[in-house]
Design an enzyme around this catalytic site. Structure first.
Site, PDB file in Angstrom:
ATOM      1  N   SER A  53      19.279  90.424  52.638  1.00  0.00           N
ATOM      2  CA  SER A  53      18.454  89.722  53.632  1.00  0.00           C
ATOM      3  C   SER A  53      17.996  88.370  53.097  1.00  0.00           C
ATOM      4  O   SER A  53      17.531  87.530  53.864  1.00  0.00           O
ATOM      5  CB  SER A  53      17.250  90.575  54.047  1.00  0.00           C
ATOM      6  OG  SER A  53      16.402  90.803  52.948  1.00  0.00           O
ATOM      7  N   HIS A  54      18.122  88.151  51.795  1.00  0.00           N
ATOM      8  CA  HIS A  54      17.698  86.865  51.218  1.00  0.00           C
ATOM      9  C   HIS A  54      18.765  86.256  50.312  1.00  0.00           C
ATOM     10  O   HIS A  54      18.471  85.440  49.446  1.00  0.00           O
ATOM     11  CB  HIS A  54      16.347  87.020  50.517  1.00  0.00           C
ATOM     12  CG  HIS A  54      15.258  87.275  51.510  1.00  0.00           C
ATOM     13  ND1 HIS A  54      15.033  88.524  52.049  1.00  0.00           N
ATOM     14  CD2 HIS A  54      14.401  86.435  52.136  1.00  0.00           C
ATOM     15  CE1 HIS A  54      14.069  88.448  52.941  1.00  0.00           C
ATOM     16  NE2 HIS A  54      13.659  87.198  53.017  1.00  0.00           N
ATOM     17  N   ARG A  58      20.932  83.462  54.178  1.00  0.00           N
ATOM     18  CA  ARG A  58      19.889  82.461  54.432  1.00  0.00           C
ATOM     19  C   ARG A  58      20.404  81.028  54.477  1.00  0.00           C
ATOM     20  O   ARG A  58      19.658  80.108  54.838  1.00  0.00           O
ATOM     21  CB  ARG A  58      18.821  82.544  53.335  1.00  0.00           C
ATOM     22  CG  ARG A  58      18.000  83.815  53.391  1.00  0.00           C
ATOM     23  CD  ARG A  58      16.952  83.752  54.473  1.00  0.00           C
ATOM     24  NE  ARG A  58      16.396  85.069  54.765  1.00  0.00           N
ATOM     25  CZ  ARG A  58      15.506  85.284  55.722  1.00  0.00           C
ATOM     26  NH1 ARG A  58      15.080  84.291  56.469  1.00  0.00           N
ATOM     27  NH2 ARG A  58      15.045  86.481  55.945  1.00  0.00           N
ATOM     28  N   PHE A 127      11.539  80.826  51.158  1.00  0.00           N
ATOM     29  CA  PHE A 127      12.480  81.380  52.148  1.00  0.00           C
ATOM     30  C   PHE A 127      13.334  82.459  51.487  1.00  0.00           C
ATOM     31  O   PHE A 127      14.415  82.761  51.955  1.00  0.00           O
ATOM     32  CB  PHE A 127      13.360  80.223  52.643  1.00  0.00           C
ATOM     33  CG  PHE A 127      14.047  80.469  53.967  1.00  0.00           C
ATOM     34  CD1 PHE A 127      13.358  80.932  55.071  1.00  0.00           C
ATOM     35  CD2 PHE A 127      15.402  80.192  54.110  1.00  0.00           C
ATOM     36  CE1 PHE A 127      13.995  81.131  56.294  1.00  0.00           C
ATOM     37  CE2 PHE A 127      16.056  80.383  55.324  1.00  0.00           C
ATOM     38  CZ  PHE A 127      15.343  80.857  56.417  1.00  0.00           C
ATOM     39  N   THR A 166       5.168  88.269  57.288  1.00  0.00           N
ATOM     40  CA  THR A 166       5.717  89.495  56.702  1.00  0.00           C
ATOM     41  C   THR A 166       5.270  89.660  55.242  1.00  0.00           C
ATOM     42  O   THR A 166       5.535  90.685  54.613  1.00  0.00           O
ATOM     43  CB  THR A 166       7.255  89.498  56.811  1.00  0.00           C
ATOM     44  OG1 THR A 166       7.755  88.217  56.421  1.00  0.00           O
ATOM     45  CG2 THR A 166       7.708  89.794  58.225  1.00  0.00           C
ATOM     46  N   ASP A 194      15.845  91.465  57.785  1.00  0.00           N
ATOM     47  CA  ASP A 194      16.584  92.688  58.130  1.00  0.00           C
ATOM     48  C   ASP A 194      16.637  92.901  59.636  1.00  0.00           C
ATOM     49  O   ASP A 194      17.585  93.499  60.153  1.00  0.00           O
ATOM     50  CB  ASP A 194      15.965  93.902  57.421  1.00  0.00           C
ATOM     51  CG  ASP A 194      16.378  93.958  55.961  1.00  0.00           C
ATOM     52  OD1 ASP A 194      17.529  93.580  55.657  1.00  0.00           O
ATOM     53  OD2 ASP A 194      15.544  94.351  55.124  1.00  0.00           O
ATOM     54  N   LYS A 237      -3.239 100.378  56.185  1.00  0.00           N
ATOM     55  CA  LYS A 237      -3.120 100.085  54.743  1.00  0.00           C
ATOM     56  C   LYS A 237      -2.256  98.848  54.506  1.00  0.00           C
ATOM     57  O   LYS A 237      -2.633  97.932  53.763  1.00  0.00           O
ATOM     58  CB  LYS A 237      -2.553 101.306  54.010  1.00  0.00           C
ATOM     59  CG  LYS A 237      -3.439 102.532  54.165  1.00  0.00           C
ATOM     60  CD  LYS A 237      -2.960 103.706  53.356  1.00  0.00           C
ATOM     61  CE  LYS A 237      -3.837 104.913  53.657  1.00  0.00           C
ATOM     62  NZ  LYS A 237      -3.543 106.052  52.792  1.00  0.00           N
ATOM     63  N   PRO A 311      11.973 101.717  41.948  1.00  0.00           N
ATOM     64  CA  PRO A 311      12.208 100.415  42.563  1.00  0.00           C
ATOM     65  C   PRO A 311      12.925  99.521  41.552  1.00  0.00           C
ATOM     66  O   PRO A 311      12.558  99.518  40.366  1.00  0.00           O
ATOM     67  CB  PRO A 311      10.795  99.882  42.854  1.00  0.00           C
ATOM     68  CG  PRO A 311       9.834 100.930  42.450  1.00  0.00           C
ATOM     69  CD  PRO A 311      10.561 102.084  41.879  1.00  0.00           C
TER      70      PRO A 311
END
Ligand SMILES: NC(=O)C1=CN([C@@H]2O[C@H](COP(=O)(O)OP(=O)(O)OC[C@H]3O[C@@H](n4cnc5c(N)ncnc54)[C@H](OP(=O)(O)O)[C@@H]3O)[C@@H](O)[C@H]2O)C=CC1
Ligand SMILES: O=C(O)C1=NCCCC1
Length: 343
Positions: A53-54, A58, A127, A166, A194, A237, A311
């Site tokens: 997505s990045h 882009r 970005f 976001t 996304d 949250k 992660p």
């Protein structure tokens, strides 16, 4: 530009070849050589790590933004030594990554001498993925946390219209005998990038990601992009974390809140003109045990209770694969990149 699919004809490039192609695109569309290099490495790194997505997705957005005159691709960041633990940068309406690069030596010097230092970037455009901004600190034994705000597209929990961006949060910490512990997550239920990718592929989103222009829940990414909005992750949250990001990334730095800039006079502008905060800690200055050893122990215990994926694990798997086999792009995507580069 889409993420590589199993069906489309594809080709592979080395990381260096992709950086050089992207550099040509940035240069051709009005950045300085330093900015071109910085953004090309960032974007190629995201593609290499499977952060699609990045990644190269882009590039058209960067190009249309540069062509619109919304951002200064040749901005020279001005670094300010504000206080013993505080560095500020005016990015000069340029991109955030070159501003971070310019301030980094002073930030690290201060973090190592005082144990902690803050970097406030304002007047900047981010970005990209956020993990490339924090991960390198962990490779140097430092802990880093960063937040950046984006553009209004998220409805605060309990509200009925969008206000927040976001607004991602990224964290990196060194770990003995392993890759640093890194996470990087949007505070929205899904990143805007996304949603765009799903819209292009004609896919529905999972439930709970966003609402249409009437505020009704929808799984249609186009309805979200065309007058609808995203929701925060985790209800109140995620909404509270997003609010925190607005305060730290914009109010504390002197940058714009996500709702404060108006790009309507710059058709094609896609980059949010906001702010970014980094906090860097030297754990060797803290009392107690060796931090990296403690990180290793925490991960060992997590694996001990059945955890299979930390992660960052997926990214590192993608990185290793790309380093061995090259970075895979659809032929169509590569052709589009070459066209943007004018070759
Ligand atoms: N510049 C900007 O203004 C903005 C940028 N973004 C960027 O968008 C990108 C995507 O954000 P987002 O969609 O929220 O990210 P994801 O939800 O895909 O992932 C968030 C984090 O969780 C980890 N993760 C995901 N799934 C699992 C799992 N099953 N078990 C353990 N860990 C997991 C990921 O690690 P891994 O990477 O290894 O999968 C990552 O560190 C980020 O890089 C973010 O910075 C988002 C919003 C705005
Ligand atoms: O994916 C997102 O969300 C964003 N990415 C880049 C900046 C705008 C928001």
């Amino acid at each position: 530009m889409s993420a590589p699919s199993d069906h489309a004809a594809s080709c592979t490039l080395s990381f260096d070849a992709l950086v050089s192609l992207l550099e040509k695109i940035f240069l051709r569309h009005g950045t300085s050589t330093d900015v071109a290099r910085c953004l090309a490495e960032n974007c190629a790194g995201a593609e290499r790590d499977g952060a699609h997505s990045h990644g190269v997705f882009r590039l058209p957005g960067y190009v249309s933004t540069l062509n619109s005159g919304w951002v200064n691709g040749k901005a020279v960041p001005v670094v300010e030594d504000v206080a013993s633990g505080f560095v500020a940068v005016d990015a000069g309406n340029g991109f955030a990554q070159p501003a971070l690069a310019a301030a980094r030596p002073l930030l690290v010097e201060k973090a190592r001498s005082a144990g902690i230092a803050v970097l406030a970037i304002r007047n900047s455009h981010h970005f990209a993925a956020l993990w490339p901004d924090v991960e390198p600190f962990a490779y140097e034994g430092l802990v880093a946390l960063s937040v950046v705000n984006s553009m209004t597209c998220v409805v605060p929990h309990g509200a009925d219209r969008p206000l927040f961006g976001t607004n991602p949060i990224a964290f990196a910490a060194p770990r003995a005998d392993g890759e640093p512990i890194v996470f990087d997550l949007a505070t929205s239920a899904i990143a805007h990038g996304d949603v765009q990718i799903a819209a292009r592929k004609g896919e529905l989103l999972p439930p709970g990601m966003g609402v249409d222009s009437l505020g009704q829940p929808t799984r249609d990414p186009k309805a979200i992009l065309e007058g609808g909005a995203l929701l925060p992750f985790g209800g109140h949250k995620g909404s509270a974390l997003s609010m925190m990001v607005e305060l730290l990334a914009a109010a504390l730095t002197g940058g714009n809140f996500s709702f404060e800039f108006d790009w309507s006079n710059h058709p094609g502008a896609k980059t949010p003109w906001t702010g970014q905060l980094l906090i860097v800690i030297d754990p060797s200055k803290a009392a107690g045990q060796d931090f990296a050893e403690r990180s290793r122990e925490l991960v060992r215990q997590m694996h001990g209770v059945g955890l299979r994926r930390l992660p960052g694990d997926r990214r590192h798997r993608e990185r290793s694969k790309a380093n061995e086999q090259g970075i895979t792009l659809d032929e169509q995507t590569l052709a589009q990149l070459r066209e943007l580069a004018g070759i």
